[in-house]
Scaffold this motif. Structure first.
Motif, PDB file in Angstrom:
ATOM      1  N   ARG A 173     -24.396 -46.935 -31.092  1.00 22.87           N
ATOM      2  CA  ARG A 173     -24.176 -48.385 -31.784  1.00 22.87           C
ATOM      3  C   ARG A 173     -25.459 -47.890 -32.723  1.00 22.87           C
ATOM      4  NH1 ARG A 173     -21.988 -53.509 -30.520  1.00 22.87           N
ATOM      5  NH2 ARG A 173     -23.739 -54.342 -31.412  1.00 22.87           N
ATOM      6  N   HIS A 174     -25.109 -47.847 -34.259  1.00 24.54           N
ATOM      7  CA  HIS A 174     -26.004 -47.665 -35.268  1.00 24.54           C
ATOM      8  C   HIS A 174     -25.539 -48.792 -36.404  1.00 24.54           C
ATOM      9  CE1 HIS A 174     -24.356 -44.641 -37.395  1.00 24.54           C
ATOM     10  NE2 HIS A 174     -23.640 -43.579 -35.696  1.00 24.54           N
ATOM     11  N   ASP A 175     -26.591 -48.529 -37.938  1.00 27.28           N
ATOM     12  CA  ASP A 175     -26.019 -49.680 -39.003  1.00 27.28           C
ATOM     13  C   ASP A 175     -24.583 -49.185 -39.933  1.00 27.28           C
ATOM     14  OD1 ASP A 175     -27.814 -50.951 -38.469  1.00 27.28           O
ATOM     15  OD2 ASP A 175     -29.112 -50.378 -39.918  1.00 27.28           O
ATOM     16  N   GLU A 176     -24.383 -47.565 -39.734  1.00 28.08           N
ATOM     17  CA  GLU A 176     -23.234 -46.839 -40.809  1.00 28.08           C
ATOM     18  C   GLU A 176     -22.178 -46.383 -39.485  1.00 28.08           C
ATOM     19  OE1 GLU A 176     -23.553 -45.895 -43.465  1.00 28.08           O
ATOM     20  OE2 GLU A 176     -26.068 -47.174 -43.198  1.00 28.08           O
ATOM     21  N   THR A 177     -21.852 -46.777 -38.282  1.00 30.54           N
ATOM     22  CA  THR A 177     -20.383 -47.256 -37.516  1.00 30.54           C
ATOM     23  C   THR A 177     -19.569 -47.643 -38.893  1.00 30.54           C
ATOM     24  OG1 THR A 177     -21.277 -48.466 -36.065  1.00 30.54           O
ATOM     25  CG2 THR A 177     -21.285 -46.677 -35.391  1.00 30.54           C
ATOM     26  N   GLU A 178     -18.453 -47.803 -38.367  1.00 33.62           N
ATOM     27  CA  GLU A 178     -17.392 -48.243 -38.686  1.00 33.62           C
ATOM     28  C   GLU A 178     -17.601 -50.053 -38.373  1.00 33.62           C
ATOM     29  OE1 GLU A 178     -14.200 -48.714 -42.158  1.00 33.62           O
ATOM     30  OE2 GLU A 178     -16.001 -47.356 -41.775  1.00 33.62           O
ATOM     31  N   THR A 179     -17.591 -50.047 -37.179  1.00 33.36           N
ATOM     32  CA  THR A 179     -17.277 -51.646 -36.412  1.00 33.36           C
ATOM     33  C   THR A 179     -18.229 -51.812 -36.658  1.00 33.36           C
ATOM     34  OG1 THR A 179     -16.418 -50.146 -34.193  1.00 33.36           O
ATOM     35  CG2 THR A 179     -17.329 -52.676 -34.599  1.00 33.36           C
ATOM     36  N   MET A 180     -19.946 -51.762 -37.231  1.00 35.36           N
ATOM     37  CA  MET A 180     -21.323 -51.803 -37.284  1.00 35.36           C
ATOM     38  C   MET A 180     -20.589 -52.986 -39.362  1.00 35.36           C
ATOM     39  SD  MET A 180     -22.934 -53.001 -35.070  1.00 35.36           S
ATOM     40  CE  MET A 180     -24.783 -53.249 -35.773  1.00 35.36           C
ATOM     41  N   LEU A 181     -20.457 -52.010 -40.185  1.00 35.37           N
ATOM     42  CA  LEU A 181     -20.242 -52.067 -41.488  1.00 35.37           C
ATOM     43  C   LEU A 181     -19.169 -53.200 -41.904  1.00 35.37           C
ATOM     44  CD1 LEU A 181     -20.028 -48.684 -42.932  1.00 35.37           C
ATOM     45  CD2 LEU A 181     -21.608 -50.226 -43.792  1.00 35.37           C
ATOM     46  N   ASP A 190     -31.892 -44.985 -31.770  1.00 35.84           N
ATOM     47  CA  ASP A 190     -32.549 -43.662 -31.256  1.00 35.84           C
ATOM     48  C   ASP A 190     -32.194 -43.064 -29.852  1.00 35.84           C
ATOM     49  OD1 ASP A 190     -34.615 -44.866 -33.254  1.00 35.84           O
ATOM     50  OD2 ASP A 190     -34.837 -45.445 -31.641  1.00 35.84           O
ATOM     51  N   GLY A 191     -30.922 -43.798 -29.508  1.00 33.97           N
ATOM     52  CA  GLY A 191     -30.114 -43.199 -28.109  1.00 33.97           C
ATOM     53  C   GLY A 191     -30.584 -43.358 -26.955  1.00 33.97           C
ATOM     54  N   GLU A 192     -32.075 -44.580 -26.877  1.00 35.10           N
ATOM     55  CA  GLU A 192     -31.850 -45.666 -26.111  1.00 35.10           C
ATOM     56  C   GLU A 192     -30.824 -46.383 -25.360  1.00 35.10           C
ATOM     57  OE1 GLU A 192     -34.917 -47.445 -27.582  1.00 35.10           O
ATOM     58  OE2 GLU A 192     -36.816 -46.186 -27.527  1.00 35.10           O
ATOM     59  N   ILE A 193     -30.435 -45.881 -24.587  1.00 35.64           N
ATOM     60  CA  ILE A 193     -29.276 -47.143 -23.576  1.00 35.64           C
ATOM     61  C   ILE A 193     -29.512 -48.257 -23.832  1.00 35.64           C
ATOM     62  CG2 ILE A 193     -28.032 -48.170 -21.490  1.00 35.64           C
ATOM     63  CD1 ILE A 193     -28.713 -44.727 -19.975  1.00 35.64           C
ATOM     64  N   ASN A 194     -28.944 -49.562 -23.735  1.00 39.24           N
ATOM     65  CA  ASN A 194     -28.949 -51.220 -23.565  1.00 39.24           C
ATOM     66  C   ASN A 194     -28.621 -50.937 -22.509  1.00 39.24           C
ATOM     67  OD1 ASN A 194     -28.352 -53.558 -23.950  1.00 39.24           O
ATOM     68  ND2 ASN A 194     -29.484 -53.434 -26.163  1.00 39.24           N
ATOM     69  N   HIS A 195     -28.748 -51.186 -21.512  1.00 35.21           N
ATOM     70  CA  HIS A 195     -27.521 -51.863 -20.369  1.00 35.21           C
ATOM     71  C   HIS A 195     -27.714 -53.513 -20.330  1.00 35.21           C
ATOM     72  CE1 HIS A 195     -29.880 -48.731 -18.655  1.00 35.21           C
ATOM     73  NE2 HIS A 195     -30.128 -48.557 -18.704  1.00 35.21           N
ATOM     74  N   GLU A 196     -27.891 -54.379 -21.529  1.00 35.61           N
ATOM     75  CA  GLU A 196     -27.082 -55.638 -21.140  1.00 35.61           C
ATOM     76  C   GLU A 196     -26.039 -55.151 -21.818  1.00 35.61           C
ATOM     77  OE1 GLU A 196     -27.959 -59.986 -23.108  1.00 35.61           O
ATOM     78  OE2 GLU A 196     -29.635 -58.585 -23.158  1.00 35.61           O
ATOM     79  N   CYS A 224     -20.018 -54.832 -22.309  1.00 38.30           N
ATOM     80  CA  CYS A 224     -18.247 -54.155 -22.826  1.00 38.30           C
ATOM     81  C   CYS A 224     -17.636 -53.204 -20.781  1.00 38.30           C
ATOM     82  CB  CYS A 224     -19.432 -52.227 -23.291  1.00 38.30           C
ATOM     83  SG  CYS A 224     -19.621 -52.937 -25.213  1.00 38.30           S
ATOM     84  N   SER A 225     -18.638 -52.957 -20.414  1.00 35.68           N
ATOM     85  CA  SER A 225     -17.222 -52.547 -19.405  1.00 35.68           C
ATOM     86  C   SER A 225     -16.991 -53.916 -18.261  1.00 35.68           C
ATOM     87  CB  SER A 225     -18.616 -52.385 -17.835  1.00 35.68           C
ATOM     88  OG  SER A 225     -19.107 -50.785 -18.001  1.00 35.68           O
ATOM     89  N   GLN A 226     -17.733 -55.096 -18.708  1.00 33.11           N
ATOM     90  CA  GLN A 226     -16.838 -56.444 -18.935  1.00 33.11           C
ATOM     91  C   GLN A 226     -15.892 -56.444 -19.484  1.00 33.11           C
ATOM     92  OE1 GLN A 226     -17.191 -58.175 -15.914  1.00 33.11           O
ATOM     93  NE2 GLN A 226     -18.906 -57.173 -14.694  1.00 33.11           N
ATOM     94  N   LEU A 227     -16.182 -56.910 -20.692  1.00 36.91           N
ATOM     95  CA  LEU A 227     -15.261 -57.232 -22.018  1.00 36.91           C
ATOM     96  C   LEU A 227     -13.864 -56.182 -21.614  1.00 36.91           C
ATOM     97  CD1 LEU A 227     -14.548 -58.976 -24.806  1.00 36.91           C
ATOM     98  CD2 LEU A 227     -16.589 -56.681 -25.703  1.00 36.91           C
ATOM     99  N   PHE A 228     -13.949 -54.617 -21.389  1.00 37.38           N
ATOM    100  CA  PHE A 228     -13.210 -54.325 -21.534  1.00 37.38           C
ATOM    101  C   PHE A 228     -12.303 -53.730 -20.017  1.00 37.38           C
ATOM    102  CE2 PHE A 228     -15.478 -53.056 -25.969  1.00 37.38           C
ATOM    103  CZ  PHE A 228     -14.485 -53.401 -25.952  1.00 37.38           C
ATOM    104  N   GLN A 229     -12.317 -55.240 -19.648  1.00 31.51           N
ATOM    105  CA  GLN A 229     -12.162 -54.408 -18.016  1.00 31.51           C
ATOM    106  C   GLN A 229     -11.741 -53.131 -17.603  1.00 31.51           C
ATOM    107  OE1 GLN A 229     -10.295 -57.548 -16.853  1.00 31.51           O
ATOM    108  NE2 GLN A 229     -11.136 -58.216 -19.442  1.00 31.51           N
ATOM    109  N   ARG A 230     -13.390 -52.380 -17.492  1.00 33.17           N
ATOM    110  CA  ARG A 230     -13.687 -51.191 -16.585  1.00 33.17           C
ATOM    111  C   ARG A 230     -14.697 -52.432 -15.134  1.00 33.17           C
ATOM    112  NH1 ARG A 230     -13.678 -48.919 -21.714  1.00 33.17           N
ATOM    113  NH2 ARG A 230     -16.228 -49.546 -22.181  1.00 33.17           N
ATOM    114  N   ALA A 231     -15.311 -53.100 -15.744  1.00 35.35           N
ATOM    115  CA  ALA A 231     -16.927 -52.673 -15.052  1.00 35.35           C
ATOM    116  C   ALA A 231     -16.091 -53.057 -12.873  1.00 35.35           C
ATOM    117  CB  ALA A 231     -16.890 -54.549 -14.726  1.00 35.35           C
ATOM    118  N   ASP A 232     -14.935 -54.042 -12.930  1.00 33.71           N
ATOM    119  CA  ASP A 232     -14.595 -53.753 -11.403  1.00 33.71           C
ATOM    120  C   ASP A 232     -12.881 -53.046 -11.408  1.00 33.71           C
ATOM    121  OD1 ASP A 232     -15.997 -55.954 -10.555  1.00 33.71           O
ATOM    122  OD2 ASP A 232     -14.536 -57.608 -11.933  1.00 33.71           O
TER     123      ASP A 232
END
Length: 319
Positions: A218-226, A127-133, A138-146
């Motif tokens: 992130r939604h049900d039809e992305t390749e990652t989610m599928l 629905d376009g709502e930001i999931n802050h958690e 993701c920022s931490q996981l992909f080393q962009r946070a710092d």
């Protein structure tokens, strides 16, 4: 004459009319105005021509395939249509902040030794709502946070190991340095990973701008989610593409210091491919991938899958 260099926005699309409209809205609202927006429709059941026309924006170039040529083919077609000095991908289900290009193009103009500039991103739901958690995860996981703002050269680790550079949604690339005709079709849905590899391989630098300037949906039809659910076709496609990429990386002498990491990823994906084939009831085809995984590294998941592959196909498919 426009003092701003032309930027080509690449938007391949298939059967997402409402999301496409939102994506294009974020493109035409860019504060950086010298753009062309290339929309390549992969023979959607409902032709999105009317959606494109509704914008009444001459900067949008629309093309529709007569048949579905696959995600990779449609994306590469759009890239090859580009005329800009720079290219940036805006997938049909993602969004850009209005100043995305305004902030990422200037570093490239200021330094001709940069191949790309990139930023961080938000994660939004269907629905376009930001999931802050999840965004911060993701920022931490992909080393962009710092990660500090500035130039990284070379950026093999940043791009291919940390996977901090999201070329499919959060980067602007110098178009002329990439040979778009020679990207192998085996990369499939992992074309963005391979594109990052090509950018790294130029020896040029990458500029990081430490703001969240895009929104990944992130939604049900992305390749990652599928591929993360029990959709074995998506799991098989994704694993085959990733294995091809990791094999290329392992064979590249410039990446030899990271070879153990790529081998580890290859083993993990090989097991995933084997399990995907088992779920498709192709147990004989699955076994070689599971054997290869075990020869590289002994792990319980691969061993359990291999043992179960000798059970009846319908039983093995429940793994």
């Amino acid at each position: 004459m426009n003092p701003q260099p032309l930027v080509s926005i690449i938007t391949p699309t298939y059967n997402r009319p409402e999301y496409l409209k939102q994506a294009l809205t974020s493109a035409v609202r860019q504060t950086y105005e010298n753009i062309e927006i290339i929309v390549s429709d992969n023979c959607s059941p409902e032709n999105p021509q009317a959606i494109v026309d509704s914008f009444k924006d001459p900067r949008i170039r629309f093309s529709r395939n007569e048949t579905n040529i696959g995600m990779f083919g449609n994306t590469m077609k759009a890239f090859k249509m580009a005329r800009g000095k720079y290219v940036a991908t805006l997938l049909d289900d993602d969004l850009w902040e209005e100043d995305f290009l305004e902030k990422l193009v200037p570093p490239l103009e200021a330094n001709p030794d940069l191949v790309l500039s990139f930023c961080d991103h938000y994660v939004i739901n269907a629905d376009g709502e930001i999931n802050h958690e999840i965004t911060e995860h993701c920022s931490q996981l992909f080393q962009r946070a710092d990660l500090q703002e500035g130039i990284y050269q070379p950026f093999y680790k940043l791009g291919l190991v940390d996977q901090a550079v999201a070329t499919a949604m959060a980067a602007v690339i110098r178009r002329e340095v990439i040979d778009w005709d020679n990207i192998p079709e085996e990369v499939g849905g992992s074309w963005d990973i391979y594109l990052t590899y090509l950018c790294c391989s130029t020896g040029m630098g990458a500029y990081y701008y430490p703001e969240k300037l895009t929104r990944y949906r992130r939604h049900d039809e992305t390749e990652t989610m599928l591929s993360g659910r029990r959709n074995y076709q998506a799991k098989i496609r994704k694993a085959q593409a990733e294995m091809f990429c990791f094999q290329c990386f392992m064979e590249d002498e410039k990446l030899k210091e990271f070879k153990p990491y790529f081998q580890q990823q290859w083993v993990k994906v090989s097991t995933t491919l084997g399990i995907g084939l088992m779920r498709a009831e192709q147990v004989k085809q699955a076994r070689p991938y599971l054997w290869r995984s075990l020869r590289q590294k002994l792990n319980l998941r691969s061993m359990a899958a291999l043992l179960l592959s000798f059970a009846p196909a319908k039983v093995a498919a429940k793994f």
